[in-house]
Design a protein around this motif. Structure first.
Motif, PDB file in Angstrom:
ATOM      1  N   MET A  10       0.983  -1.111  -0.012  1.00  7.35           N
ATOM      2  CA  MET A  10       0.000  -0.068  -0.118  1.00  7.35           C
ATOM      3  C   MET A  10       0.791   1.289   0.107  1.00  7.35           C
ATOM      4  SD  MET A  10      -3.089  -1.502   2.500  1.00  7.35           S
ATOM      5  CE  MET A  10      -3.490   0.238   3.021  1.00  7.35           C
ATOM      6  N   ALA A  11       1.816   1.129   0.678  1.00  5.52           N
ATOM      7  CA  ALA A  11       2.884   2.304   0.910  1.00  5.52           C
ATOM      8  C   ALA A  11       3.407   2.636  -0.772  1.00  5.52           C
ATOM      9  CB  ALA A  11       4.025   2.225   1.959  1.00  5.52           C
ATOM     10  N   ALA A  12       3.913   1.453  -1.312  1.00  2.00           N
ATOM     11  CA  ALA A  12       4.362   1.695  -2.743  1.00  2.00           C
ATOM     12  C   ALA A  12       3.583   2.193  -3.513  1.00  2.00           C
ATOM     13  CB  ALA A  12       4.606   0.105  -3.094  1.00  2.00           C
ATOM     14  N   GLY A  13       2.165   1.884  -3.617  1.00  2.20           N
ATOM     15  CA  GLY A  13       1.000   2.203  -4.314  1.00  2.20           C
ATOM     16  C   GLY A  13       0.683   3.796  -4.032  1.00  2.20           C
ATOM     17  N   ALA A  14       0.846   4.194  -2.801  1.00  2.00           N
ATOM     18  CA  ALA A  14       0.737   5.721  -2.521  1.00  2.00           C
ATOM     19  C   ALA A  14       2.082   6.300  -3.244  1.00  2.00           C
ATOM     20  CB  ALA A  14       0.749   5.870  -1.083  1.00  2.00           C
ATOM     21  N   ALA A  15       3.096   5.927  -2.927  1.00  2.00           N
ATOM     22  CA  ALA A  15       4.240   6.613  -3.640  1.00  2.00           C
ATOM     23  C   ALA A  15       4.165   6.724  -5.389  1.00  2.00           C
ATOM     24  CB  ALA A  15       5.514   5.915  -3.027  1.00  2.00           C
ATOM     25  N   LEU A  16       3.639   5.450  -5.607  1.00  2.00           N
ATOM     26  CA  LEU A  16       3.722   5.444  -7.406  1.00  2.00           C
ATOM     27  C   LEU A  16       2.718   6.400  -7.783  1.00  2.00           C
ATOM     28  CD1 LEU A  16       4.249   4.135  -9.790  1.00  2.00           C
ATOM     29  CD2 LEU A  16       2.543   2.599  -9.267  1.00  2.00           C
ATOM     30  N   SER A  17       1.841   6.601  -7.003  1.00  2.00           N
ATOM     31  CA  SER A  17       0.600   7.604  -7.564  1.00  2.00           C
ATOM     32  C   SER A  17       1.168   9.088  -7.336  1.00  2.00           C
ATOM     33  CB  SER A  17      -0.584   7.562  -6.774  1.00  2.00           C
ATOM     34  OG  SER A  17      -0.606   7.849  -5.380  1.00  2.00           O
ATOM     35  N   ALA A  18       2.010   9.295  -6.481  1.00  2.00           N
ATOM     36  CA  ALA A  18       2.790  10.471  -6.386  1.00  2.00           C
ATOM     37  C   ALA A  18       3.733  10.743  -7.448  1.00  2.00           C
ATOM     38  CB  ALA A  18       3.351  10.867  -4.975  1.00  2.00           C
ATOM     39  N   LYS A  19       4.398   9.673  -7.753  1.00  2.00           N
ATOM     40  CA  LYS A  19       5.311   9.758  -8.838  1.00  2.00           C
ATOM     41  C   LYS A  19       4.617  10.065 -10.084  1.00  2.00           C
ATOM     42  CE  LYS A  19       9.665   7.994  -7.879  1.00  2.00           C
ATOM     43  NZ  LYS A  19      11.038   8.995  -7.727  1.00  2.00           N
TER      44      LYS A  19
END
Length: 60
Positions: A10-19
């Protein structure tokens, strides 16, 4: 690199959406903020795409 827990995924998904510009980087906290700064979009995508079946909620 696959995620080791649901929380990491889930943390990776949040970071990906910011990228990708879908979310403001300033909204990120904790692990997702660290991932945003240190990982490429491809690495985040691979981690976020990990299947959840059998993963613990948090890695101890």
């Amino acid at each position: 690199m696959p995620a080791k827990s649901k929380a990491q995924q889930m943390a990776a998904g949040a970071a990906l959406s910011a990228k990708r510009g879908e979310r403001k980087a300033g909204e990120l906290q904790g692990a997702s903020k660290s991932m945003y700064k240190s990982m490429s979009e491809k690495e985040l995508q691979d981690m976020a795409a990990t299947k959840r079946k059998g993963k613990p909620g948090h890695k101890h």
